[in-house]
Design a protein around this motif. Structure first.
Motif, PDB file in Angstrom:
ATOM      1  N   THR A  95       0.822  -1.217   0.000  1.00  0.00           N
ATOM      2  CA  THR A  95       0.000   0.000   0.000  1.00  0.00           C
ATOM      3  C   THR A  95       0.854   1.265   0.000  1.00  0.00           C
ATOM      4  OG1 THR A  95      -0.152  -0.160   2.414  1.00  0.00           O
ATOM      5  CG2 THR A  95      -1.957  -1.089   1.127  1.00  0.00           C
ATOM      6  N   LYS A  96       2.168   1.111   0.236  1.00  0.00           N
ATOM      7  CA  LYS A  96       3.062   2.263   0.258  1.00  0.00           C
ATOM      8  C   LYS A  96       3.880   2.370  -1.023  1.00  0.00           C
ATOM      9  CE  LYS A  96       3.483   2.453   5.299  1.00  0.00           C
ATOM     10  NZ  LYS A  96       4.405   2.508   6.451  1.00  0.00           N
ATOM     11  N   LEU A  97       3.461   1.627  -2.054  1.00  0.00           N
ATOM     12  CA  LEU A  97       4.160   1.642  -3.330  1.00  0.00           C
ATOM     13  C   LEU A  97       3.219   2.072  -4.441  1.00  0.00           C
ATOM     14  CD1 LEU A  97       6.146  -1.725  -3.126  1.00  0.00           C
ATOM     15  CD2 LEU A  97       6.991   0.566  -2.629  1.00  0.00           C
ATOM     16  N   SER A  98       3.805   2.656  -5.484  1.00  0.00           N
ATOM     17  CA  SER A  98       3.026   3.058  -6.660  1.00  0.00           C
ATOM     18  C   SER A  98       3.833   2.731  -7.908  1.00  0.00           C
ATOM     19  CB  SER A  98       2.714   4.552  -6.601  1.00  0.00           C
ATOM     20  OG  SER A  98       2.104   4.974  -7.799  1.00  0.00           O
ATOM     21  N   ASP A  99       3.144   2.357  -8.972  1.00  0.00           N
ATOM     22  CA  ASP A  99       3.816   2.054 -10.235  1.00  0.00           C
ATOM     23  C   ASP A  99       4.276   3.313 -10.951  1.00  0.00           C
ATOM     24  OD1 ASP A  99       3.488  -0.693  -9.948  1.00  0.00           O
ATOM     25  OD2 ASP A  99       1.517  -0.666 -10.904  1.00  0.00           O
ATOM     26  N   THR A 100       3.667   4.430 -10.636  1.00  0.00           N
ATOM     27  CA  THR A 100       3.984   5.697 -11.300  1.00  0.00           C
ATOM     28  C   THR A 100       4.312   6.746 -10.252  1.00  0.00           C
ATOM     29  OG1 THR A 100       1.644   6.334 -11.303  1.00  0.00           O
ATOM     30  CG2 THR A 100       2.489   5.187 -13.253  1.00  0.00           C
ATOM     31  N   PRO A 101       5.031   7.803 -10.639  1.00  0.00           N
ATOM     32  CA  PRO A 101       5.307   8.888  -9.694  1.00  0.00           C
ATOM     33  C   PRO A 101       4.004   9.502  -9.208  1.00  0.00           C
ATOM     34  CG  PRO A 101       6.637   9.103 -11.677  1.00  0.00           C
ATOM     35  CD  PRO A 101       5.627   8.041 -11.955  1.00  0.00           C
ATOM     36  N   SER A 102       4.061  10.109  -8.036  1.00  0.00           N
ATOM     37  CA  SER A 102       2.878  10.773  -7.515  1.00  0.00           C
ATOM     38  C   SER A 102       2.458  11.890  -8.445  1.00  0.00           C
ATOM     39  CB  SER A 102       3.152  11.334  -6.109  1.00  0.00           C
ATOM     40  OG  SER A 102       4.289  12.165  -6.138  1.00  0.00           O
ATOM     41  N   ALA A 103       1.212  12.311  -8.309  1.00  0.00           N
ATOM     42  CA  ALA A 103       0.639  13.266  -9.264  1.00  0.00           C
ATOM     43  C   ALA A 103       1.476  14.511  -9.419  1.00  0.00           C
ATOM     44  CB  ALA A 103      -0.776  13.642  -8.805  1.00  0.00           C
ATOM     45  N   GLU A 104       1.990  15.042  -8.307  1.00  0.00           N
ATOM     46  CA  GLU A 104       2.705  16.300  -8.399  1.00  0.00           C
ATOM     47  C   GLU A 104       4.075  16.146  -9.039  1.00  0.00           C
ATOM     48  OE1 GLU A 104       3.691  14.512  -4.418  1.00  0.00           O
ATOM     49  OE2 GLU A 104       1.931  14.823  -5.647  1.00  0.00           O
ATOM     50  N   ASN A 105       4.598  14.898  -9.123  1.00  0.00           N
ATOM     51  CA  ASN A 105       5.929  14.691  -9.684  1.00  0.00           C
ATOM     52  C   ASN A 105       5.921  14.059 -11.063  1.00  0.00           C
ATOM     53  OD1 ASN A 105       7.333  15.682  -7.441  1.00  0.00           O
ATOM     54  ND2 ASN A 105       7.114  13.754  -6.368  1.00  0.00           N
ATOM     55  N   ALA A 106       4.750  13.749 -11.590  1.00  0.00           N
ATOM     56  CA  ALA A 106       4.674  13.036 -12.858  1.00  0.00           C
ATOM     57  C   ALA A 106       5.437  13.753 -13.957  1.00  0.00           C
ATOM     58  CB  ALA A 106       3.215  12.837 -13.249  1.00  0.00           C
TER      59      ALA A 106
END
Length: 271
Positions: free
Chosen positions: A96-107
C-alpha cells in the motif's frame, strides 16, 4: 457431599486444562512465533515520490508471527516502484506504500524532455494563488500588475494558458494534487505554484517573480483532452512570438538557393 464432588470435578477439569495449555497450546504458539520468514526492509531513507533503487532496500529475516499479509517479501517487487509515503530505515515495506507511477505532483518532473520546463513562482498572498483552490492539471492565466512598471495590468501573451503541475506549502508538502490527505493532517496554506512552461515563458515568469506582482486566475479545470487544447493554443501563440532559428534560417536561405547549387563550406577543404 455433592458439593464436594462438584468441586473435585471442577478442580480436575482445571488441572487437565492447564496441562493441555502448557504442553499442547503453548508449544504450538511458541513454534509459530519462532518461525522465521524473509521480508524486504528499508536500508536508506526514502521520501514520498522517490523511485526505489536496489541500494535502498535489503532482505531481512524476521519472525513470521503477526506480520501483515501485504508485507513485501521480494526485492524485485519494489525496485523501480515509487514510494507513496515516507519510509524510514528499518521499516517494513507494504504494497500500500508503493506506486507504479510517480505521484501526481511529480509526474511531469519524470517526463520532462527539454522542450518544457518546471518552474515555481511564489504566491505572495492567499488571494494571489486563487485562495488555495488550484490543483494539478489546471489551466491558469498569469496576470501582471504594473507590467514592466508601465502602470498597466495585463496578461502577457506568453502566459495566457499555462498548466499547473503542483501547489506546494512552505513545508514542502505538495497540496491540491487530487490525492486525499489523512484526517489527522493539518491543512497548510500554499506557498508556491509550479508551472509547466517553455524556455521563453520561464523568462517572462522570472521577471514577474522578481517584480512580485503576479496573480493567477483559473481558466479551465476538466478533462485532459480539453486541457491539451489550451496548451496547443498557447504553443501557437508562442510560435508566432518566437519564431525558431531553423524557421528564420530557412526563410533567409530559400531565395538564395532557388535554381542554384549550394556552395561548399570554406572549411571543408574542397578545391
Amino acid at each position: 457431599m455433592n458439593l464436594l464432588k462438584n468441586r473435585t470435578a471442577i478442580g480436575v477439569i482445571c488441572i487437565l486444562l492447564s496441562l493441555l495449555i502448557c504442553f499442547g497450546v503453548t508449544p504450538l504458539f511458541n513454534k509459530s512465533v519462532s518461525q522465521k520468514t524473509e521480508i524486504v526492509r528499508v536500508a536508506k531513507e526514502i521520501k514520498v515520490g522517490d523511485e526505489i533503487t536496489k541500494d535502498m532496500v535489503q532482505i531481512a529475516e524476521v519472525g513470521g508471527y503477526g506480520l501483515p499479509e501485504n508485507v513485501i517479501r521480494q526485492t524485485d517487487t519494489v525496485i523501480g516502484k515509487y514510494a507513496s509515503a515516507d519510509l524510514s530505515i528499518g521499516d517494513y515495506i507494504l504494497n500500500t506504500k508503493l506506486s507504479d507511477t510517480p505521484s501526481a505532483e511529480n509526474a511531469y518532473l519524470y517526463n520532462l524532455d527539454g522542450t518544457k520546463q518546471a518552474m515555481s513562482v511564489t504566491i505572495k498572498s492567499f488571494a494571489n494563488g486563487l485562495s488555495g483552490k488550484l490543483q494539478s492539471g489546471d489551466i491558469v492565466s498569469i496576470i501582471a500588475a504594473d507590467y514592466k512598471k508601465q502602470g498597466a495590468t495585463i496578461i502577457p501573451a506568453e502566459l495566457k494558458y499555462v498548466e499547473v503541475i503542483s501547489v506546494t506549502t512552505s513545508s514542502g508538502y505538495d497540496a491540491n494534487t487530487g490525492e486525499v490527505k489523512s484526517e489527522n493532517d493539518e491543512r497548510e496554506l500554499p506557498s508556491t505554484v509550479t508551472l509547466l512552461v517553455s524556455p521563453e515563458q520561464s523568462k517572462v515568469l522570472a521577471e514577474l517573480e522578481a517584480d512580485g506582482k503576479l496573480h493567477l486566475s483559473l481558466v479551465y479545470r476538466g478533462t485532459p483532452t480539453n486541457t491539451a487544447r489550451f496548451i496547443t493554443a498557447q504553443e501557437k501563440i508562442n510560435e508566432a512570438l518566437y519564431p525558431t532559428e531553423q524557421e528564420d534560417s530557412t526563410q533567409k536561405q530559400a531565395p538564395a538557393t532557388e535554381g542554384a547549387t549550394p556552395e561548399q563550406p570554406a572549411e571543408s577543404g574542397v578545391q
